[in-house]
Design a protein around this motif. Structure first.
Motif, PDB file in Angstrom:
ATOM      1  N   UNK A 102      -4.352  -2.222 -21.725  1.00  0.00           N
ATOM      2  CA  UNK A 102      -5.737  -2.066 -22.200  1.00  0.00           C
ATOM      3  C   UNK A 102      -6.464  -3.396 -22.308  1.00  0.00           C
ATOM      4  N   UNK A 103      -5.712  -4.496 -22.521  1.00  0.00           N
ATOM      5  CA  UNK A 103      -6.341  -5.813 -22.638  1.00  0.00           C
ATOM      6  C   UNK A 103      -6.264  -6.612 -21.339  1.00  0.00           C
ATOM      7  N   UNK A 104      -5.959  -5.926 -20.222  1.00  0.00           N
ATOM      8  CA  UNK A 104      -6.087  -6.559 -18.916  1.00  0.00           C
ATOM      9  C   UNK A 104      -4.857  -7.253 -18.378  1.00  0.00           C
ATOM     10  N   UNK A 105      -3.685  -7.112 -19.012  1.00  0.00           N
ATOM     11  CA  UNK A 105      -2.465  -7.727 -18.479  1.00  0.00           C
ATOM     12  C   UNK A 105      -1.998  -6.923 -17.265  1.00  0.00           C
ATOM     13  N   UNK A 106      -1.929  -7.539 -16.074  1.00  0.00           N
ATOM     14  CA  UNK A 106      -1.594  -6.768 -14.865  1.00  0.00           C
ATOM     15  C   UNK A 106      -0.118  -6.374 -14.808  1.00  0.00           C
ATOM     16  N   UNK A 107       0.125  -5.142 -14.399  1.00  0.00           N
ATOM     17  CA  UNK A 107       1.471  -4.613 -14.173  1.00  0.00           C
ATOM     18  C   UNK A 107       1.405  -3.748 -12.923  1.00  0.00           C
ATOM     19  N   UNK A 108       2.075  -4.151 -11.869  1.00  0.00           N
ATOM     20  CA  UNK A 108       2.024  -3.380 -10.628  1.00  0.00           C
ATOM     21  C   UNK A 108       2.742  -2.048 -10.823  1.00  0.00           C
ATOM     22  N   UNK A 109       2.066  -0.951 -10.512  1.00  0.00           N
ATOM     23  CA  UNK A 109       2.664   0.381 -10.589  1.00  0.00           C
ATOM     24  C   UNK A 109       2.891   0.853  -9.154  1.00  0.00           C
ATOM     25  N   UNK A 110       4.163   0.993  -8.783  1.00  0.00           N
ATOM     26  CA  UNK A 110       4.569   1.216  -7.402  1.00  0.00           C
ATOM     27  C   UNK A 110       5.306   2.549  -7.270  1.00  0.00           C
ATOM     28  N   UNK A 111       5.618   2.935  -6.028  1.00  0.00           N
ATOM     29  CA  UNK A 111       6.290   4.208  -5.770  1.00  0.00           C
ATOM     30  C   UNK A 111       7.638   3.981  -5.096  1.00  0.00           C
ATOM     31  N   UNK A 112       8.579   4.883  -5.382  1.00  0.00           N
ATOM     32  CA  UNK A 112       9.862   4.931  -4.689  1.00  0.00           C
ATOM     33  C   UNK A 112       9.755   5.924  -3.535  1.00  0.00           C
ATOM     34  N   UNK A 113      10.211   5.538  -2.323  1.00  0.00           N
ATOM     35  CA  UNK A 113      10.152   6.442  -1.170  1.00  0.00           C
ATOM     36  C   UNK A 113      11.441   6.316  -0.370  1.00  0.00           C
ATOM     37  N   UNK A 114      11.613   7.262   0.563  1.00  0.00           N
ATOM     38  CA  UNK A 114      12.815   7.240   1.391  1.00  0.00           C
ATOM     39  C   UNK A 114      12.503   7.326   2.884  1.00  0.00           C
ATOM     40  N   UNK A 115      11.228   7.518   3.250  1.00  0.00           N
ATOM     41  CA  UNK A 115      10.867   7.577   4.670  1.00  0.00           C
ATOM     42  C   UNK A 115       9.352   7.503   4.816  1.00  0.00           C
ATOM     43  N   UNK A 116       8.895   7.581   6.063  1.00  0.00           N
ATOM     44  CA  UNK A 116       7.477   7.488   6.319  1.00  0.00           C
ATOM     45  C   UNK A 116       6.680   8.617   5.693  1.00  0.00           C
ATOM     46  N   UNK A 117       7.221   9.841   5.723  1.00  0.00           N
ATOM     47  CA  UNK A 117       6.517  10.978   5.134  1.00  0.00           C
ATOM     48  C   UNK A 117       6.338  10.774   3.634  1.00  0.00           C
ATOM     49  N   UNK A 118       7.382  10.286   2.973  1.00  0.00           N
ATOM     50  CA  UNK A 118       7.281  10.019   1.548  1.00  0.00           C
ATOM     51  C   UNK A 118       6.274   8.923   1.243  1.00  0.00           C
TER      52      UNK A 118
END
Length: 558
Positions: free
Chosen positions: A263-279
């Motif tokens: 809320x106070x602007x500290x950056x945290x990258x939110x990423x995804x787990x995948x297993x292939x191109x479709x994912x």
């Protein structure tokens, strides 16, 4: 449990959310002994009986592969692995041997599977996770042989809460979140196949629930996947109000579009787990800022031979292209244990979870890693997106140094996974050789607590909220802060919005979770300050058990 007796049950929370609905249960398939013909198969008929068995097993495997092809994410992954298990020559050979000696195919199927169930159970660890899969394959092959409908979960007429002892991947992967609005099992753990797929589908889920087997179908249940509580026959008004509050909170979170920050602007990258191109393409439809874990081994589970460098480059390129100009972290082959690759020549081991898996597979086959790095580098050149590359199951600084040298030789950015407690303890020395760390909390919990993550009796030990596990996470994050190098979390712990805030308070710089969890995690982070996260982390690290840790975080973060 009588229909007039309200009851409060508890288990290990896996997927947050609240639902109120009637209970349904999967039907029990007929016992093989009730279907098998008595006596022995005549010698002249045994070749035909063997062929009939082989055709049934092939039909089951083909249906599982077809489902895997139409699924995405973790569902596709586990269906593919189950299909591979259905064609495994070890148990098929054991059944064929029995048929050759005169045992009817149905009874031979049951006996062969039980032989391997006993073997896998004794092995423990990740191999024990395959017991549910094996029994599911047994039931499907037996049904095919007997000409019965394929076993599975019934399709309810109204939204329902599915309660079961445990669920096979083929059943969980096929669930419709519009009809199955809650999921509870008496077995399993927070990193079981059921839990992982439920998280991908966004179905509130609680596992290892004591007393669940006594709850009959048709009873009304309130499930809270955040607190791990289930109430049978609750007060209707209270249950409806609880669902309404949860829906209001979920609607507010659904508006979050990123990027990840407190809320106070500290950056945290939110990423995804995948297993292939479709994912990866599916994850691109979420606010995910990149890929924090590309599980490359899952592309090759059904390959008899090692894919060429060109073929690997094409597969990796699909993921890099989906997140062009965004961060992508590629994990090298995490083969071995419950993910055997036919071309990796993994040895038979008494305890494969502690054996030759992950980076260790390359020790006896260095060309495997060299070819994969060449494929990743070629994909990077073709797409213009140079990924970060990390190795699984690193245990020593020396292993990290050797891996980093090979990665840099291909012009790529090296990192390692922290899954082994020894690596967490020496994170500062490992960071002398690599540019980033990523913590795999699933295996870190299993190895830290010396607890099979599929054991219902030990599910509280493999809960990622265990203070012992979080102490190692905090130590690793602190090492990264000291040298200004990123430390992320890519295990299932990152998918828990409340725990994600605690991890950020420890110094974690990125969170990578199933695509379905990205919005909830990012939205929760946006409501709290970095100082609140730090206070929550301090409070959690001062507790003595998982329940106390979760309660301490709730007190600070709400």
């Amino acid at each position: 449990m009588t229909p007039t007796t309200p009851a409060a049950l508890s288990g290990v929370p896996v997927v947050p959310g609240v639902a109120y609905a009637p209970v349904i249960r999967p039907g029990r398939p007929p016992a093989p002994e009730d279907l098998s013909t008595p006596g022995a198969v005549a010698e002249a008929d045994r070749p035909d009986e063997t062929a009939r068995f082989g055709a049934a097993a092939t039909a089951v495997a083909e249906r599982l592969r077809e489902r895997a092809a139409h699924a995405t994410g973790a569902a596709s992954e586990v269906l593919g692995a189950t299909a591979q298990l259905a064609t495994d020559r070890a148990w098929l050979g054991a059944a064929e041997k029995r048929i050759g000696e005169g045992t009817p195919a149905i009874r031979a199927t049951a006996e062969a599977v039980e032989q391997f169930v006993e073997m896998f159970t004794k092995m423990g660890g990740l191999m024990a996770e395959r017991v549910t899969d094996l029994r599911d394959i047994r039931d499907r092959v037996v049904a095919e042989l007997a000409g019965l409908p394929e076993p599975g979960v019934p399709v309810p007429d109204v939204p329902s809460i599915l309660c079961a002892e445990d669920l096979a991947p083929a059943d969980t992967a096929g669930l419709d979140p519009a009809l199955i609005v809650g999921l509870a099992t008496s077995l399993g753990g927070p990193t079981s196949h059921t839990a992982i797929i439920a998280r991908q589908l966004g179905i509130p889920c609680v596992v290892a629930v004591t007393g669940l087997d006594d709850v009959d179908a048709g009873r009304l249940m309130l499930i809270d996947g955040t607190r791990g509580s289930l109430t049978v026959d609750p007060d209707t008004a209270e249950a409806v109000a609880a669902v309404a509050r949860a829906a209001e909170a979920a609607a507010a979170m659904a508006n979050w579009t990123g990027p990840g920050a407190t809320a106070d602007g500290h950056p945290v990258a939110v990423l995804a787990n995948v297993q292939d191109g479709a994912g990866a393409r599916a994850a691109r439809e979420t606010p995910a800022e990149g890929i924090g874990l590309f599980r490359t081994e899952l592309c090759f589970l059904n390959s008899d031979t090692e894919p060429s460098v060109e073929e690997q480059a094409r597969i990796y390129g699909e993921v890099l292209q989906a997140f062009s100009e965004h961060k992508v972290v590629v994990r090298t082959l995490d083969a071995g244990s419950d993910k055997p690759l036919k071309f990796a020549n993994s040895p038979d081991e008494a305890n494969p979870a502690l054996g030759v898996r992950g980076i260790r597979v390359s020790f006896g086959n260095p060309a495997l890693l060299d070819n994969q790095l060449a494929g990743i580098a070629a994909a990077a050149e073709q797409t213009g997106n140079a990924p970060w590359v990390m190795a699984p199951m690193i245990a020593t600084p020396e292993e990290a140094r050797d891996f980093a040298g090979k990665v840099r030789a291909h012009g790529l950015t090296p990192g390692v996974m922290i899954e082994v407690p020894a690596a967490a303890l020496l994170a500062d020395r490992i960071l002398e050789h690599v540019d980033f760390l990523s913590i795999g909390t699933n295996d870190l919990a299993q190895y830290t607590m010396a607890a099979d993550r599929m054991s219902a009796e030990l599910a509280t030990l493999t809960d990622p909220w265990q203070p012992g596990v979080l102490a190692l996470v905090a130590m690793t994050a602190k090492a990264g802060v000291a040298v200004d190098k990123p430390v992320g979390v890519c295990g299932e712990a990152a998918a828990d919005p409340l725990l994600a805030c605690v991890l950020v308070g420890m110094g974690i710089t990125s969170l990578s979770a199933a695509a379905a969890a990205v919005t909830a995690v990012g939205a929760k982070l946006s409501t709290v300050t970095l100082e609140q996260c730090r206070r929550a982390a301090e409070a959690v690290l001062g507790t003595a058990d998982a329940a106390g840790a979760r309660a301490a975080a709730l007190d600070v973060l709400g």
